[in-house]
Design a protein around this motif. Structure first.
Motif, PDB file in Angstrom:
ATOM      1  N   LYS A   1      31.764  81.919 114.311  1.00 35.03           N
ATOM      2  CA  LYS A   1      31.111  83.217 114.483  1.00 35.03           C
ATOM      3  C   LYS A   1      31.993  84.254 115.161  1.00 35.03           C
ATOM      4  O   LYS A   1      31.642  85.427 115.213  1.00 35.03           O
ATOM      5  CB  LYS A   1      29.825  83.050 115.296  1.00 35.03           C
ATOM      6  N   ILE A   2      33.144  83.821 115.666  1.00 32.71           N
ATOM      7  CA  ILE A   2      33.986  84.726 116.437  1.00 32.71           C
ATOM      8  C   ILE A   2      34.949  85.453 115.520  1.00 32.71           C
ATOM      9  O   ILE A   2      35.733  84.828 114.797  1.00 32.71           O
ATOM     10  CB  ILE A   2      34.797  83.959 117.501  1.00 32.71           C
ATOM     11  N   ASN A   3      34.898  86.768 115.546  1.00 31.22           N
ATOM     12  CA  ASN A   3      35.923  87.577 114.906  1.00 31.22           C
ATOM     13  C   ASN A   3      36.758  88.165 116.037  1.00 31.22           C
ATOM     14  O   ASN A   3      36.300  89.043 116.772  1.00 31.22           O
ATOM     15  CB  ASN A   3      35.309  88.687 114.051  1.00 31.22           C
ATOM     16  N   GLY A   4      37.963  87.656 116.174  1.00 28.14           N
ATOM     17  CA  GLY A   4      38.790  88.119 117.268  1.00 28.14           C
ATOM     18  C   GLY A   4      40.073  87.327 117.358  1.00 28.14           C
ATOM     19  O   GLY A   4      40.469  86.646 116.418  1.00 28.14           O
ATOM     20  N   PHE A   5      40.719  87.421 118.499  1.00 28.22           N
ATOM     21  CA  PHE A   5      41.911  86.615 118.765  1.00 28.22           C
ATOM     22  C   PHE A   5      41.793  86.080 120.178  1.00 28.22           C
ATOM     23  O   PHE A   5      41.353  86.768 121.087  1.00 28.22           O
ATOM     24  CB  PHE A   5      43.188  87.401 118.530  1.00 28.22           C
ATOM     25  N   PHE A   6      42.194  84.821 120.361  1.00 22.11           N
ATOM     26  CA  PHE A   6      41.824  84.191 121.620  1.00 22.11           C
ATOM     27  C   PHE A   6      42.509  82.851 121.837  1.00 22.11           C
ATOM     28  O   PHE A   6      42.995  82.209 120.904  1.00 22.11           O
ATOM     29  CB  PHE A   6      40.305  83.954 121.664  1.00 22.11           C
ATOM     30  N   ALA A   7      42.529  82.466 123.090  1.00 21.72           N
ATOM     31  CA  ALA A   7      42.705  81.078 123.523  1.00 21.72           C
ATOM     32  C   ALA A   7      41.753  80.939 124.699  1.00 21.72           C
ATOM     33  O   ALA A   7      41.763  81.772 125.606  1.00 21.72           O
ATOM     34  CB  ALA A   7      44.139  80.800 123.937  1.00 21.72           C
ATOM     35  N   PHE A   8      40.903  79.929 124.680  1.00 27.05           N
ATOM     36  CA  PHE A   8      39.957  79.772 125.788  1.00 27.05           C
ATOM     37  C   PHE A   8      39.669  78.301 126.039  1.00 27.05           C
ATOM     38  O   PHE A   8      39.944  77.445 125.195  1.00 27.05           O
ATOM     39  CB  PHE A   8      38.662  80.553 125.544  1.00 27.05           C
ATOM     40  N   ALA A   9      39.145  78.042 127.223  1.00 22.07           N
ATOM     41  CA  ALA A   9      38.778  76.683 127.607  1.00 22.07           C
ATOM     42  C   ALA A   9      37.414  76.714 128.283  1.00 22.07           C
ATOM     43  O   ALA A   9      37.102  77.650 129.027  1.00 22.07           O
ATOM     44  CB  ALA A   9      39.815  76.085 128.558  1.00 22.07           C
ATOM     45  N   VAL A  10      36.601  75.687 128.015  1.00 21.18           N
ATOM     46  CA  VAL A  10      35.282  75.551 128.630  1.00 21.18           C
ATOM     47  C   VAL A  10      35.167  74.162 129.234  1.00 21.18           C
ATOM     48  O   VAL A  10      35.472  73.155 128.562  1.00 21.18           O
ATOM     49  CB  VAL A  10      34.145  75.765 127.610  1.00 21.18           C
ATOM     50  N   HIS A  11      34.733  74.102 130.485  1.00 23.56           N
ATOM     51  CA  HIS A  11      34.461  72.815 131.127  1.00 23.56           C
ATOM     52  C   HIS A  11      32.952  72.616 131.249  1.00 23.56           C
ATOM     53  O   HIS A  11      32.245  73.492 131.739  1.00 23.56           O
ATOM     54  CB  HIS A  11      35.083  72.763 132.522  1.00 23.56           C
ATOM     55  N   ASP A  12      32.488  71.475 130.749  1.00 26.29           N
ATOM     56  CA  ASP A  12      31.098  71.058 130.905  1.00 26.29           C
ATOM     57  C   ASP A  12      31.045  70.150 132.125  1.00 26.29           C
ATOM     58  O   ASP A  12      31.484  68.991 132.079  1.00 26.29           O
ATOM     59  CB  ASP A  12      30.635  70.327 129.638  1.00 26.29           C
ATOM     60  N   ASN A  13      30.496  70.655 133.219  1.00 26.66           N
ATOM     61  CA  ASN A  13      30.526  69.924 134.480  1.00 26.66           C
ATOM     62  C   ASN A  13      29.575  68.733 134.482  1.00 26.66           C
ATOM     63  O   ASN A  13      29.764  67.785 135.246  1.00 26.66           O
ATOM     64  CB  ASN A  13      30.172  70.864 135.639  1.00 26.66           C
ATOM     65  N   LEU A  14      28.555  68.750 133.605  1.00 23.11           N
ATOM     66  CA  LEU A  14      27.614  67.629 133.546  1.00 23.11           C
ATOM     67  C   LEU A  14      28.205  66.464 132.772  1.00 23.11           C
ATOM     68  O   LEU A  14      28.226  65.322 133.264  1.00 23.11           O
ATOM     69  CB  LEU A  14      26.300  68.076 132.897  1.00 23.11           C
ATOM     70  N   GLU A  15      28.697  66.722 131.579  1.00 22.18           N
ATOM     71  CA  GLU A  15      29.288  65.663 130.762  1.00 22.18           C
ATOM     72  C   GLU A  15      30.766  65.466 131.050  1.00 22.18           C
ATOM     73  O   GLU A  15      31.383  64.517 130.545  1.00 22.18           O
ATOM     74  CB  GLU A  15      29.084  65.977 129.279  1.00 22.18           C
TER      75      GLU A  15
END
Length: 634
Positions: free
Chosen positions: A119-133
């Motif tokens: 769904k993303i129209n763009g340019f990027f590098a990203f990271a997400v941390h799920d603290n529960l799992e």
């Protein structure tokens, strides 16, 4: 636009590196001078440097954690269609604390996981941390506009927007021999490899998702996007040529309009070529008094295009600024470029991009550019050469016959005639090769025999050819023009052009947006048949003919040429001592142990002779490498 870095510990030994996160993050200060932030959990440490573009309030600073405290994101880039997704999420009951695209991206990831990437129209590098799992998700944009490096061993994974952040975090600096060989051939290192062993560039259109307790074996790249090709169930565009022109205009205008969103001053690079002029023409329809920027070359009139840029600026009534440079201006910025490089990279036009970015940043924080059009629509000389090779057998025969005689006039790229002679030689050299070998030859500056003579590197020949074949895999059969363009997108664009613009713009805290590389434009471009892109009269045929009536006619009646830095002159003047007494001196070469001293002496002798031939690019590649080696390895 920002810089991100992170350390993921697989065990207690890995956690000992957490105290290096601040040093790693500080290395990215130019990418994000407006603020910095950190996040730490049991097995993860994250750092972020921010260049504020959308919602410049402190509330949008990162790392950003959701209301539940479970998910934390660090994001480098722009999510251009975030507003429409924000509105949809609000309709479904979501609430927002900021006006930022980062918060929308975080909520999309929470709801949809990796599927949010579609769904993303763009340019990027990203990271997400799920603290529960306790999972980590790291992704890079479809075209590889934004970089992401990562290193992993049995104890940890370290990632960042630049290699210098990984070095600051303490990765081992073990040079990769095959990467050195590839660099000496191409003047850049093709991904996913880097100058160091065990350090990888996350591939464009790929992501990682893993659990720290799974260790290194759990770190697996997965692909979420690939440029479509005309094969199997992906048929080409079925409409007429005029319908294709209408569709191209529609998609490109939508792309430009998306990329005008900003809460800080915005402008556009304007070189005077077709590509940047098209972007300016479209942008001017949606913003009044667009800021445009060009650089001129006082000492190199052959490469000065500012009069064409001025014609475009006048037509669209932009606020146009010309930065007029001398060769001394370029030379005075040489060391700032060399010092910013954290991996050998020897596209000398980076010097001009650095200066353009530096001066543009004094006026705006965001700039549009015309990058990507040549690779998609066949704008390079090598594309014309391929067309002639395949469609004009008499031309091929004639060039092959006269090439040996023209070697009597061989010289540097110091004049239109010398440049044309160089092109004829390269054409003749490639004419008898296979599609793959010709592509490789025309991309590089040295062949395997020259590299073997130059270096003392010991490597398995089989390993070299396996890597070469892996690099050339996107070429496929190479039988069509689109095959070559598809290869260019994976190799030249991703590893040279985009790297150059990202590094030099970020060195000056300037965000550069690339409308041609909107994935909807790219998908459409690769649905078009070869004949829409090139014929006997035109390169970039459909692009030129779609926008011919929009632009001044003078732009269409001149040959295409890039900018050549006067390297040979510098080698013989301001850089002579650096070459003879330092970077390529007998003592340094002998102590370094990488190069054959006799061959280096031969290159030096040839460089300072009356007939150096086409040696500038090779020597510049060596100087850049040696400067990098002395800074990071010596």
């Amino acid at each position: 636009m920002c810089g991100i870095t992170g350390i993921v510990a697989f065990n207690d030994s890995g956690k000992k590196y957490f105290d290096k996160i601040e040093a790693a993050n500080n290395c990215l200060a130019k990418r994000g001078p407006d603020s910095d932030g950190f996040y730490r959990a049991a097995n993860v440490a994250l750092g972020h440097r921010r260049l504020s573009i959308i919602d410049i309030s402190n509330a949008a600073n990162q790392p950003m954690t959701d209301a539940s405290g479970r998910f934390t994101i660090i994001f480098n880039g722009e999510f251009f269609n975030f507003q429409e997704h924000r509105n949809t999420l609000i309709q479904h009951g979501e609430t927002f604390k900021t006006q930022s695209d980062t918060e929308v991206l975080l909520k999309l990831y929470i709801l949809e996981g990796p599927d949010c990437l579609q769904k993303i129209n763009g340019f990027f590098a990203f990271a997400v941390h799920d603290n529960l799992e306790d999972t980590i998700f790291i992704a890079r944009d479809r075209m590889g506009i934004k970089p992401l490096f990562y290193y992993s061993d049995n104890d940890k994974l370290i990632f960042g927007s630049e290699l210098k952040a990984l070095m600051a975090a303490g990765i081992p600096r073990i040079p990769d021999k095959l990467s050195i060989v590839n660099y000496l051939q191409l003047n850049y290192i093709p991904g996913p490899w880097t100058i160091f062993e065990n350090v990888t560039k996350l591939k464009p259109g790929h992501y990682l998702k893993f659990h720290p307790l799974d260790g290194k074996k759990g770190v697996v790249e997965k692909q979420y996007y690939e440029i479509p090709r005309q094969a199997g169930n992906l048929p080409g565009f079925k409409g007429s040529y005029s319908e294709a022109q209408d569709k191209l205009r529609e998609l490109l205008e939508a792309s430009v309009k998306r990329r005008l969103i900003s809460d800080v001053p915005l402008g556009a690079f304007l070189s005077g070529g077709i590509d940047s002029s098209v972007i300016v023409a479209l942008a001017s329809k949606h913003t009044s008094h667009l800021n445009t920027f060009s650089i001129g070359y006082k000492d190199e009139p052959m490469y000065d295009e500012t009069k064409y840029a001025q014609l475009v600026a006048d037509k669209f009534k932009t606020n146009h600024t010309v930065f007029s440079l001398s060769n001394d201006d370029l030379f005075s910025n040489l060391y700032s470029v060399l010092d910013y490089l954290d991996e050998p990279f020897a596209d000398s036009s980076a010097l001009a991009v650095n200066i353009l970015s530096m001066h543009t940043r004094k006026h705006v924080t965001v700039s549009l550019s015309g990058d990507g059009a040549d690779e998609m629509f066949a704008g390079y000389n090598k594309h014309r050469a391929e067309w002639l090779l395949r469609n004009r057998k008499l031309f091929r025969t004639t060039v092959s016959a006269v090439s040996p005689m023209l070697r009597l006039f061989e010289g540097a790229r110091s004049s239109p005639l010398a440049n044309k002679i160089r092109q004829i030689h390269r054409f003749a050299d490639g004419a008898s090769l296979s599609n793959a070998d010709r592509y490789w030859r025309w991309c590089g500056f040295s062949d395997e025999q020259e590299i073997n003579a130059l270096t003392k590197l010991s490597y398995e020949t089989g390993d070299y050819f396996r890597r070469k074949n892996e690099i050339l895999k996107p070429l496929g059969s190479g039988n069509s023009l689109n095959d070559l363009l598809y290869m260019d997108m994976h190799m030249v664009l991703t590893n040279d052009m985009l790297v150059k613009v990202d590094m030099m713009s970020m060195a000056n805290s300037l965000e550069v947006r690339v409308p041609f590389l909107d994935y909807e434009v790219v998908n459409f471009a690769f649905s078009l048949p070869d004949e829409y892109k090139m014929d006997k009269l035109n390169s970039k045929k459909i692009l030129r003919e779609t926008f011919r009536n929009d632009l001044p006619p003078e732009l269409f009646n001149r040959p295409k040429h890039g900018f050549e830095v006067p390297l040979l002159k510098w080698f013989r003047t301001g850089l002579k001592s650096l070459i003879n007494d330092d970077l390529l001196s007998d003592g340094f070469i002998d102590r370094q142990g990488l190069f054959n001293l006799d061959e280096i002496r031969n290159l030096r002798k040839r460089l300072f002779s009356s007939n150096p031939g086409e040696i500038e690019a090779r020597m510049w590649g060596l100087i850049v490498f040696q400067y990098w080696w002395k800074k990071y390895m010596d």
